[in-house]
Motif scaffolding. Structure first.
Motif, mmCIF file in Angstrom:
data_model
loop_
_atom_site.group_PDB
_atom_site.id
_atom_site.type_symbol
_atom_site.label_atom_id
_atom_site.label_comp_id
_atom_site.label_asym_id
_atom_site.label_seq_id
_atom_site.Cartn_x
_atom_site.Cartn_y
_atom_site.Cartn_z
ATOM 1 N N UNK A 241 58.274 27.881 -24.426
ATOM 2 C CA UNK A 241 59.370 28.790 -24.780
ATOM 3 C C UNK A 241 59.618 28.832 -26.290
ATOM 4 N N UNK A 242 59.739 27.680 -26.989
ATOM 5 C CA UNK A 242 59.937 27.750 -28.450
ATOM 6 C C UNK A 242 58.792 28.442 -29.178
ATOM 7 N N UNK A 243 57.558 28.171 -28.746
ATOM 8 C CA UNK A 243 56.404 28.793 -29.400
ATOM 9 C C UNK A 243 56.388 30.303 -29.180
ATOM 10 N N UNK A 244 56.675 30.720 -27.963
ATOM 11 C CA UNK A 244 56.712 32.152 -27.660
ATOM 12 C C UNK A 244 57.847 32.839 -28.408
ATOM 13 N N UNK B 121 54.107 41.954 -25.207
ATOM 14 C CA UNK B 121 53.511 40.854 -24.435
ATOM 15 C C UNK B 121 54.314 39.563 -24.617
ATOM 16 N N UNK B 122 54.770 39.291 -25.853
ATOM 17 C CA UNK B 122 55.561 38.086 -26.127
ATOM 18 C C UNK B 122 56.917 38.148 -25.426
ATOM 19 N N UNK B 123 57.534 39.342 -25.417
ATOM 20 C CA UNK B 123 58.821 39.492 -24.733
ATOM 21 C C UNK B 123 58.661 39.248 -23.233
ATOM 22 N N UNK B 124 57.564 39.773 -22.679
ATOM 23 C CA UNK B 124 57.309 39.578 -21.250
ATOM 24 C C UNK B 124 57.026 38.107 -20.946
ATOM 25 N N UNK B 125 56.212 37.482 -21.787
ATOM 26 C CA UNK B 125 55.893 36.069 -21.580
ATOM 27 C C UNK B 125 57.136 35.188 -21.718
ATOM 28 N N UNK B 126 57.988 35.536 -22.674
ATOM 29 C CA UNK B 126 59.218 34.766 -22.885
ATOM 30 C C UNK B 126 60.136 34.885 -21.670
ATOM 31 N N UNK C 296 59.260 31.842 -31.237
ATOM 32 C CA UNK C 296 58.936 31.880 -32.667
ATOM 33 C C UNK C 296 57.924 32.983 -32.961
ATOM 34 N N UNK C 297 56.949 33.146 -32.071
ATOM 35 C CA UNK C 297 55.950 34.198 -32.258
ATOM 36 C C UNK C 297 56.597 35.580 -32.152
ATOM 37 N N UNK C 298 57.500 35.737 -31.190
ATOM 38 C CA UNK C 298 58.218 37.009 -31.019
ATOM 39 C C UNK C 298 59.014 37.348 -32.286
ATOM 40 N N UNK C 299 59.735 36.375 -32.807
ATOM 41 C CA UNK C 299 60.537 36.601 -34.023
ATOM 42 C C UNK C 299 59.639 36.938 -35.201
ATOM 43 N N UNK C 300 58.498 36.244 -35.292
ATOM 44 C CA UNK C 300 57.546 36.515 -36.385
ATOM 45 C C UNK C 300 57.034 37.954 -36.314
ATOM 46 N N UNK C 301 56.676 38.398 -35.108
ATOM 47 C CA UNK C 301 56.156 39.761 -34.956
ATOM 48 C C UNK C 301 57.246 40.789 -35.273
ATOM 49 N N UNK C 302 58.459 40.533 -34.788
ATOM 50 C CA UNK C 302 59.568 41.450 -35.077
ATOM 51 C C UNK C 302 59.806 41.556 -36.586
ATOM 52 N N UNK C 303 59.817 40.433 -37.271
ATOM 53 C CA UNK C 303 60.024 40.452 -38.727
ATOM 54 C C UNK C 303 58.889 41.170 -39.443
#
Length: 211
Positions: free
Chosen positions: A172-175, A15-20, A177-184
C-alpha cells in the motif's frame, strides 16, 4: 518506501489507483479474517486449558485406583484380568470448521464399556479402574484433536498476519507513493504544456502585429 519504477502516464495512474483500491480492500478483509481467527484461536486455547485441568484430575484418580487394584489383587491376577478384556477403538479423519475455515482432524470412537465384575473371576475394582481410564482416554483423544486444530489455526493466523503486514508496510505505501509521483509528474507536465501554449500564443500575436 521506494516508488515503483514505471512511467508517469495516465494509464499507469489509473492502474495505480486500481491497485491501491484493491490492496486497501484486501487489507481490510485480511484484517477482519485475522481478528476472527485470533478470536477462534483464543477460544480453542481456553478449551485446551480446560482439558489440561480435566486430564490432570483424571490422572490423579486413574493411576492411584490402578495401584490399589494391584495391591489388592496382585500383579499376576491383574495380568490375567487384562488378558481377558479386549476393546476395539476406531479412528476416523474428519473436517472441522473453525472461523470459516476447514481443518483436518481425528475422531476417535471409544467402544461401549462393558462391566467385567464376576466375569472370569474379576473384581469390582476392575470396573472402577476401567471406567477411570476410559474417562482419561476420552479426554486425551479430545486433547489430541483440539491441539491439532490449534496448531493449524495458529499457523493460519501467522500466514494471515504476514500478508496483512506486507500490504500495510510495503504494497500500500509503495503503490500510494507511486500514485502521488505520477500525479505530480502529470501536473508538472500539464503546467509545462500550458506554459508552452501561452508562449506560442504570444509569439503568434507578435507575428500578427508585425504584419
Amino acid at each position: 518506501m521506494a516508488k515503483l519504477n514505471i512511467a508517469p502516464t495516465k494509464s499507469n495512474l489509473l492502474a495505480m489507483k486500481e491497485q491501491l483500491a484493491i490492496s486497501q480492500n484486501g487489507y481490510e478483509l485480511l484484517e477482519q479474517k485475522r481478528e476472527i481467527l485470533v478470536q477462534e484461536l483464543m477460544r480453542m486455547v481456553d478449551r485446551v486449558k480446560l482439558l489440561e485441568t480435566q486430564i490432570n484430575e483424571a490422572v490423579k484418580t486413574a493411576y492411584p485406583a490402578f495401584r490399589r487394584m494391584l495391591m489388592a489383587n496382585g500383579s499376576d491376577q491383574v495380568k490375567r484380568i487384562a488378558a481377558g478384556i479386549h476393546y476395539d477403538f476406531e479412528m476416523h479423519e474428519k473436517q472441522v470448521s473453525v472461523g470459516g475455515m476447514t481443518f483436518p482432524s481425528l475422531d476417535v470412537i471409544l467402544p461401549e464399556r462393558k462391566l467385567s465384575c464376576s466375569m472370569l473371576g474379576t473384581y469390582a475394582n476392575t470396573d472402577d479402574v476401567i471406567e477411570k481410564f476410559f474417562n482419561l482416554l476420552s479426554l486425551l483423544t479430545q486433547m489430541a484433536s483440539i491441539r491439532t486444530i490449534v496448531w493449524r489455526l495458529a499457523e493460519e493466523v501467522r500466514k494471515t498476519q504476514r500478508r496483512v503486514n506486507a500490504l500495510d508496510k510495503m504494497v500500500i505505501p509503495q503503490t500510494l507513493e507511486t500514485k502521488i509521483y505520477i500525479e505530480n509528474a502529470l501536473e508538472e507536465k500539464e503546467r509545462e504544456n500550458v506554459f508552452v501554449l501561452k508562449a506560442l500564443k504570444k509569439k503568434n500575436e507578435r507575428k500578427q502585429e508585425a504584419w
